[in-house]
Enzyme design. Structure first.
Site, PDB file in Angstrom:
ATOM      1  N   ARG A 104       0.847  -1.199   0.000  1.00  0.00           N
ATOM      2  CA  ARG A 104       0.000   0.000   0.000  1.00  0.00           C
ATOM      3  C   ARG A 104       0.872   1.234   0.000  1.00  0.00           C
ATOM      4  O   ARG A 104       1.778   1.357   0.806  1.00  0.00           O
ATOM      5  CB  ARG A 104      -0.843   0.049   1.282  1.00  0.00           C
ATOM      6  CG  ARG A 104      -2.091  -0.680   1.213  1.00  0.00           C
ATOM      7  CD  ARG A 104      -3.047  -0.365   2.334  1.00  0.00           C
ATOM      8  NE  ARG A 104      -2.543   0.243   3.553  1.00  0.00           N
ATOM      9  CZ  ARG A 104      -3.328   0.635   4.538  1.00  0.00           C
ATOM     10  NH1 ARG A 104      -4.640   0.521   4.411  1.00  0.00           N
ATOM     11  NH2 ARG A 104      -2.848   1.152   5.632  1.00  0.00           N
ATOM     12  N   ASP A 200       0.483  -2.869  12.322  1.00  0.00           N
ATOM     13  CA  ASP A 200       0.909  -3.309  10.988  1.00  0.00           C
ATOM     14  C   ASP A 200       1.228  -4.805  11.033  1.00  0.00           C
ATOM     15  O   ASP A 200       2.207  -5.223  11.650  1.00  0.00           O
ATOM     16  CB  ASP A 200       2.154  -2.510  10.557  1.00  0.00           C
ATOM     17  CG  ASP A 200       2.523  -2.797   9.113  1.00  0.00           C
ATOM     18  OD1 ASP A 200       2.735  -3.991   8.776  1.00  0.00           O
ATOM     19  OD2 ASP A 200       2.581  -1.868   8.312  1.00  0.00           O
ATOM     20  N   ASP A 203       4.736  -5.986   9.687  1.00  0.00           N
ATOM     21  CA  ASP A 203       5.830  -5.630  10.601  1.00  0.00           C
ATOM     22  C   ASP A 203       5.825  -6.516  11.841  1.00  0.00           C
ATOM     23  O   ASP A 203       6.880  -6.934  12.331  1.00  0.00           O
ATOM     24  CB  ASP A 203       5.716  -4.159  11.020  1.00  0.00           C
ATOM     25  CG  ASP A 203       6.228  -3.221   9.933  1.00  0.00           C
ATOM     26  OD1 ASP A 203       6.912  -3.697   9.009  1.00  0.00           O
ATOM     27  OD2 ASP A 203       5.927  -2.017  10.010  1.00  0.00           O
TER      28      ASP A 203
HETATM   29  C1  PRP Z   1      -1.130  -4.533   4.533  1.00  0.00           C
HETATM   30  C2  PRP Z   1      -1.940  -5.804   4.703  1.00  0.00           C
HETATM   31  C3  PRP Z   1      -2.772  -5.811   3.450  1.00  0.00           C
HETATM   32  C4  PRP Z   1      -3.026  -4.347   3.211  1.00  0.00           C
HETATM   33  C5  PRP Z   1      -4.426  -4.055   3.674  1.00  0.00           C
HETATM   34  O1  PRP Z   1      -0.066  -4.744   3.690  1.00  0.00           O
HETATM   35  O2  PRP Z   1      -1.157  -6.951   4.858  1.00  0.00           O
HETATM   36  O3  PRP Z   1      -2.109  -6.390   2.341  1.00  0.00           O
HETATM   37  O4  PRP Z   1      -2.073  -3.623   3.986  1.00  0.00           O
HETATM   38  O5  PRP Z   1      -4.756  -2.758   3.375  1.00  0.00           O
HETATM   39  P1  PRP Z   1      -5.877  -2.370   2.314  1.00  0.00           P
HETATM   40  O6  PRP Z   1      -7.062  -3.237   2.588  1.00  0.00           O
HETATM   41  O7  PRP Z   1      -6.133  -0.925   2.640  1.00  0.00           O
HETATM   42  O8  PRP Z   1      -5.312  -2.537   0.935  1.00  0.00           O
HETATM   43  P2  PRP Z   1       1.057  -3.643   3.409  1.00  0.00           P
HETATM   44  O9  PRP Z   1       0.705  -2.843   2.197  1.00  0.00           O
HETATM   45  O10 PRP Z   1       1.337  -2.876   4.662  1.00  0.00           O
HETATM   46  O11 PRP Z   1       2.294  -4.510   2.982  1.00  0.00           O
HETATM   47  P3  PRP Z   1       3.118  -5.601   3.808  1.00  0.00           P
HETATM   48  O12 PRP Z   1       2.228  -6.823   3.952  1.00  0.00           O
HETATM   49  O13 PRP Z   1       4.269  -5.849   2.911  1.00  0.00           O
HETATM   50  O14 PRP Z   1       3.499  -5.027   5.133  1.00  0.00           O
HETATM   51  N1  URA Z   2      -2.452  -3.042   7.106  1.00  0.00           N
HETATM   52  C1  URA Z   2      -2.115  -3.472   8.345  1.00  0.00           C
HETATM   53  O1  URA Z   2      -1.172  -4.249   8.512  1.00  0.00           O
HETATM   54  N2  URA Z   2      -2.837  -3.028   9.379  1.00  0.00           N
HETATM   55  C2  URA Z   2      -3.870  -2.185   9.241  1.00  0.00           C
HETATM   56  O2  URA Z   2      -4.510  -1.810  10.240  1.00  0.00           O
HETATM   57  C3  URA Z   2      -4.191  -1.739   7.940  1.00  0.00           C
HETATM   58  C4  URA Z   2      -3.468  -2.194   6.883  1.00  0.00           C
END
Ligand code: PRP
Ligand code: URA
Length: 209
Positions: A104, A200, A203
């Site tokens: 995102r 997150d 993370d």
């Molecule tokens: C997070 C999560 C989803 C997304 C959800 O991923 O794991 O994939 O955000 O958000 P949305 O419904 O608003 O699209 P992130 O983009 O933080 O990537 P990551 O898994 O690599 O940390």
């Molecule tokens: N992605 C995450 O990991 N946590 C949230 O709350 C939203 C998006």
């Protein structure tokens, strides 16, 4: 026909509460994500077809059900969806695993794709798309559009925590899929994080905070 299924088993709710706790460390967080995913998948795979096959017990032959027909594909959305994969493979070790890489944008909150590799052919498979967090719904919706473009038909999306905004978007963009949710939270904050949520997920699974 699409459905939304809240998997509100007490074991799942208990484990989600432990995930939310900011004092839960990486090791425990990872283990909990796997356990919750396995419990949710047990429900999500309830409609797998079986057929009776002949088995010889130590006492006699009998006809007894085993999984048949359509095969399963698990497709985690990178990164955080990876944390759910192992738990589900414990239940269905023969499943194929695809990957979709999305992140995102921190400002626009829109998903950007950087990787896709799916099992082929995918059209005959039951496809479990995994992401612990359904926030705005952008990432899940884009991943599912991608899978459909590659021929995916029988799609189930599994998350641990959803926001109402993301659930509405996913239902509206993909009314034909089934959506499995561990807990529906209150809302998104100004940074599109789920409240109360768990922070997150990527993370916390990978220890990158
Ligand atoms: C997070 C999560 C989803 C997304 C959800 O991923 O794991 O994939 O955000 O958000 P949305 O419904 O608003 O699209 P992130 O983009 O933080 O990537 P990551 O898994 O690599 O940390
Ligand atoms: N992605 C995450 O990991 N946590 C949230 O709350 C939203 C998006």
């Amino acid at each position: 026909m699409g459905d939304v299924i809240f998997v509100n088993h007490p074991l799942i709710q208990h484990k989600i509460s432990m995930l939310r706790d900011k004092n839960t460390g990486t090791n425990e967080f990872r283990a909990l994500v796997q356990e919750i995913s396995m419990l949710e998948a047990y429900e999500a795979l309830r409609d797998l077809p079986t057929e009776d096959v002949e088995v010889e017990t130590p006492l006699m032959k009998c006809m007894t059900p085993m999984l048949s027909g359509r095969k399963i594909a698990i497709v985690p959305i990178l990164r955080a969806g990876l944390g759910m994969t192992e738990g589900i493979l414990n239940l269905v070790p023969a499943a194929k695993v695809g990957h979709i890489g999305l992140y995102r944008d921190p400002v626009t909150h829109l998903p950007h794709d950087y990787y896709c590799k799916l099992p082929s052919p995918i059209d005959e498979r039951t496809i479990l798309v995994l992401d612990p967090m359904l926030a705005t719904g952008g990432s899940a919706s884009e991943a599912i559009t991608f899978i459909k473009e590659h021929g995916g038909k029988k799609i189930k999306f599994m998350c641990i925590i959803a926001a109402p905004e993301g659930l509405e978007k996913l239902k509206s963009d993909h009314p034909d899929i089934q959506i499995y949710i561990g807990h529906l939270d209150e809302k998104l904050n100004d940074h599109a994080y789920i409240l109360p949520g768990l922070g997150d997920a990527g993370d916390r699974i990978f220890g990158t905070i």
